[in-house]
Design an enzyme around this catalytic site. Structure first.
Site, PDB file in Angstrom:
ATOM      1  N   GLU A 132       0.625  -1.317   0.028  1.00 27.14           N
ATOM      2  CA  GLU A 132       0.026  -0.075  -0.138  1.00 27.14           C
ATOM      3  C   GLU A 132       0.987   0.795   0.035  1.00 27.14           C
ATOM      4  O   GLU A 132       0.406   2.759  -0.808  1.00 27.14           O
ATOM      5  CB  GLU A 132      -1.043   0.096   1.183  1.00 27.14           C
ATOM      6  CG  GLU A 132      -1.989   1.149   1.770  1.00 27.14           C
ATOM      7  CD  GLU A 132      -2.225   1.407   2.631  1.00 27.14           C
ATOM      8  OE1 GLU A 132      -1.548   2.794   2.605  1.00 27.14           O
ATOM      9  OE2 GLU A 132      -2.291   0.842   3.638  1.00 27.14           O
ATOM     10  N   HIS A 133       2.080   1.220   1.074  1.00 25.60           N
ATOM     11  CA  HIS A 133       2.597   2.258   1.013  1.00 25.60           C
ATOM     12  C   HIS A 133       2.969   2.328  -0.580  1.00 25.60           C
ATOM     13  O   HIS A 133       3.542   4.086  -0.957  1.00 25.60           O
ATOM     14  CB  HIS A 133       4.011   1.831   2.138  1.00 25.60           C
ATOM     15  CG  HIS A 133       3.232   2.741   2.927  1.00 25.60           C
ATOM     16  ND1 HIS A 133       3.831   3.369   4.276  1.00 25.60           N
ATOM     17  CD2 HIS A 133       2.061   2.020   4.270  1.00 25.60           C
ATOM     18  CE1 HIS A 133       3.255   4.053   6.003  1.00 25.60           C
ATOM     19  NE2 HIS A 133       2.270   3.113   4.905  1.00 25.60           N
TER      20      HIS A 133
END
Lengths: 429, 415
Positions: free
Chosen positions: A73-74
């Site tokens: 996600e990051h």
């Protein structure tokens, strides 16, 4: 032309339009007339519990390090020479993302740059750019995020309750992983997870706000078309789930932290249910919480007057295709006594008749609460995400609420047994 | 009584905020008012217990009521607020307004006869609030920076007061606080879907008429920013706590500014640290990987800014250096057009989005009334002001901003 279906809620005065694009992506648009803010979300049905699966490109079974869904996600925000958070921000648009057990969702909020934001959100998802260097950089940032959770008693007391309930189920694992586990993440592993879980048929697109429905659907489709050629294999996703036994893992977990006010989380591990039953359990537990633990209850009044509880006693149900439990949480300087009182009280109310008058007032309140909540756009998208993951209709909520009887309350209370109950406590050092 | 209305038909409900605002001559009032607010939220003569209140609110389709306390700069604000569904959206079309207003009147003007037991219970409630404040590390780090900057000013007192003062309060102190409260300046704000409620202000006036008398002061005349200049000096303070992560917070003072500088200071703050394009996010987080959380916050009423970050304590010096470099950078005019524009656009977007919240609109009215002496400034006017800010204005104001306090919460530092 895409075939658009519409779902309406008379009570909420709200409609949600839905369609499936040719590549299999499901699109939901909740029309909120008059609101300035428009929210766009692109999500995948992939979260921290999906750590053992068939790699879609090699067809080999793969186990990945804890915390990789969150790490991905990051890293998906990383674009060549830029960061998508920053690119959104340069348009004056705020964006963010979150990862939970069973979903990863990326979103933006804008009032004036809607079309550009849709394009950017599609780019964010469709142009992964992972390098050894940027993976290493993120280990430092996420390391600080993990440390932040480690110091958060709220977070720890909840996760320890899950660890006490579950033996093997990956909900036991911190969503962000540990500093050790994320050190094993490589760019190759990130691509494996991306390729497997970020294909259109595993994803959903949600828009909430005062938008033109057809225009929005076309906009999403046009932007996706740019990436037609790099679409991922459409094989069925195969995940391996460890078999979780019925019995709890551990009766109690107590952790010490440098805090003043101790925290308590009681958990009841329940049988898995699906679809509408998840929604029904949520609402039943909500009603139980209001009737027996809220400020309207005799129990809260007694505990409050004795100085045992200050703020509230909260009870929620959480369910998915891999877990099902009730969590009761509160804070107290006298945590052992509160625990004892709650457990005794639950045994007591199982044998008490359900107060008719109170039950009706709470149902009335619940209807008002649903109407009040429709002034908040976030409630609309949460409802849609729940319906996608639980495979229910978007507006089943009020219908289910109306159908709940006193017998449902009684029946549910009887599922809360001593055998399946655990305690998690955070106490001062 | 001043009543302000914000109407928007996109909502389905109505929010009423009934504010008592006062200057703080003695910081002991934080303690007595915290206990008073807590008592008033939980009882009245007709609804003697929390249970009675909740039950009644639930029967009004889950109306939400609470008593909120806050500092608006050096002013103290005690707010009764209630939210309820517009009759158009209730299945039976039941009218709730009169019941809601009578309930509000009951809660404010017909307090229960507090017994010693009940009084002691609420004292304990507030004492716990005071004792538990260190449990939320980041929030505590921010509050300590505020307190260091505003030492001996009312804003520098913890919202729930001080342990020793609360312990020594008597029931008479609370009754005295109540008598003062109901003579404070009253501001009523109604926000939400007022369709079908054209005369809501006269209905409020009718019900609250008897309490609308000569107030001590008018809200526009209250002094919200007191300056104790003897405290304006550089300080580094460390507090030990046994945690994994440390919290670094910096208190910045803005010297010689006027209420009109509100707009340029917002732009400055956005460039510094409120968005992912900001200098702090780009450098402390993205470039140096020193933090996950790093932000700055501008305090409109107090002319201060607080920067905060969750860091590894070994990186204390480095993080501090990187932050100070960003402040210097702005002073030296190192602001790119993109940084400037993205800061400005994000502020413009935030302002529009306030329109989607009944509560934010009510808060904005009250804040503008206090700081600008004008509650009628519209979101569009505020947006225009932001649009008029120039890069040079930001550079000029940055030269008046200095780091004055540095606070570190965490483990021991090996120096």
């Amino acid at each position: 032309m895409n075939k658009i279906a519409v779902m309406n809620s008379q009570e909420l005065g709200e409609s949600t339009f839905t369609t499936t694009l040719s590549d299999g992506l499901e699109v939901y648009i909740c029309k909120k007339t008059g609101f300035s803010k428009k929210i766009g979300m692109f999500g995948t049905k992939y979260g921290s519990v999906d750590n053992d699966f068939i790699d879609i490109t090699t067809n080999k079974r793969t186990k990945v390090p804890d915390g990789i869904a969150h790490f991905l996600e990051h890293k998906l925000f990383e674009k060549e020479g830029a960061n998508a958070l920053d690119l959104f921000s340069k348009m004056g648009v705020s964006s963010n993302a979150y990862t939970s057990f069973d979903q990863t969702v990326y979103f933006f909020e804008t009032s004036e740059k809607f079309d550009e934001s849709i394009a950017m959100l599609v780019k964010l998802i469709k142009e992964p750019y992972f390098t050894d260097e940027n993976v290493q950089k993120e280990q430092g940032i996420i390391g600080q995020e993990i440390s932040m959770y480690d110091d958060d008693p709220n977070f720890m007391v909840y996760f320890n309750a899950l660890r006490a309930m579950y033996n093997q189920n990956p909900v036991r694992i911190d969503i962000a992983g540990t500093i050790e586990s994320i050190s094993h993440i490589t760019k190759e592993l990130l691509y494996t997870c991306y390729n497997t879980f970020y294909s259109p048929q595993n994803m959903f697109f949600i828009v909430v706000g005062d938008v033109d429905v057809e225009h929005t659907i076309n906009l999403i489709e046009e932007n996706l078309k740019k990436y037609e050629n790099n679409n991922l294999p459409k094989n069925k996703i195969e995940k391996f789930r460890v078999k979780e036994e019925k019995k709890i893992a551990q009766k109690e977990i107590v952790q010490k932290m440098d805090i003043y006010l101790p925290q308590l989380c009681l958990g009841y591990k329940l049988d898995l249910v699906n679809g509408k039953e998840i929604l029904k359990n949520e609402i039943v537990v909500n009603i139980i919480s209001d009737m027996y633990f809220s400020k309207q209850s005799d129990f809260f009044e007694k505990e409050y007057n004795l100085g045992k509880v200050n703020d509230s006693i909260d009870m929620i149900y959480e369910g998915s295709d891999s877990f099902s439990h009730v969590i009761i949480s509160t804070l107290s300087t006298n945590i052992d006594e509160v625990e004892k009182d709650i457990l005794e009280y639950i045994e007591k109310i199982k044998n008490m008749p359900v107060d008719e008058e109170m039950f009706e007032i709470i149902k009335k309140k619940k209807i008002g609460e649903a109407i009040l909540s429709s002034d908040n756009l976030n409630v609309s998208y949460r409802r849609i995400i729940d319906s996608i993951l639980n495979k229910t209709d978007v507006y089943d909520q009020i219908e289910v609420l109306k159908s709940i009887t006193k017998e449902d309350i009684k029946e549910f209370l009887n599922k809360l047994t001593t055998d399946n109950q655990v305690s998690s406590k955070i106490i001062s050092k | 009584m001043n009543i302000y209305k914000v109407n928007n038909n996109k909502f389905k409900s109505i929010y009423i905020s009934y504010n008592f605002t006062q200057e703080v001559n003695d910081t002991k009032i934080f303690s007595s008012y915290a206990v008073l607010a807590s008592l008033m939220a939980k009882s009245s003569k007709s609804y003697p217990t929390q249970k009675d209140i909740e039950k009644y609110l639930n029967s009004l389709y889950g109306a939400n009521f609470d008593v909120n306390i806050e500092k608006l700069g050096d002013l103290y604000n005690l707010e009764f607020r209630i939210e309820f569904v517009n009759k158009k959206f209730i299945p039976s079309k039941e009218e709730l307004l009169e019941k809601i207003l009578l309930f509000l009147k009951e809660m404010i003007y017909n307090p229960a006869q507090w017994t010693q037991d009940v009084f002691k219970r609420e004292k304990d409630f507030i004492l716990q609030r005071i004792n538990e404040r260190k449990d939320e590390k980041l929030k505590y780090g921010i509050q300590r920076a505020e307190e260091l900057l505003c030492k001996d000013e009312p804003f520098g007192t913890y919202l729930y007061g001080e342990e020793d003062v609360v312990k020594n309060l008597s029931l008479k102190d609370i009754k005295d606080a109540y008598s003062t409260l109901i003579n404070d300046s009253i501001t009523v704000i109604v926000s939400g879907n007022l369709d079908g409620y054209d005369s809501i202000d006269s209905e409020i006036e009718k019900i609250f008429k008897q309490y609308d008398k000569n107030f001590n002061t008018n809200i526009e005349n209250l002094k919200y920013n007191i300056k104790r200049q003897e405290n304006y000096k550089y300080e580094e303070v460390k507090e030990i706590q046994d945690t994994t992560q440390s919290v670094l917070s910096l208190g910045l003072r803005i010297k010689e500014c006027t209420p009109k500088d509100f707009y340029v200071l917002n732009v400055y703050n956005a460039i510094l640290g409120t968005t992912p394009s900001s200098k702090l996010f780009q450098n402390v987080r993205e470039k140096e990987s020193l933090a996950y959380t790093v932000r700055s916050r501008y305090y409109r009423f107090k002319d201060i800014i607080v920067i905060y970050a969750g860091i590894n304590k070994e990186n204390y010096k480095k993080a501090l250096d990187v932050i100070k470099i960003q402040l210097e950078d702005i002073k030296n005019g190192n602001i790119t057009d993109i940084e400037f524009k993205s800061a400005r656009d994000s502020l413009l977007a935030d302002l529009i989005e306030w329109k989607d919240s009944k509560v934010a609109m009510a808060k904005m009215k009250l804040s503008n009334l206090i700081a600008f002496k004008d509650a009628d400034i519209s979101i569009d006017q505020m947006r225009e002001e932001i649009k008029n800010v120039k890069i040079e204005d930001v550079i000029n104001i940055s030269k008046k901003i200095e780091v004055e306090k540095v606070f570190l919460l965490g483990g021991e530092i090996d120096e």
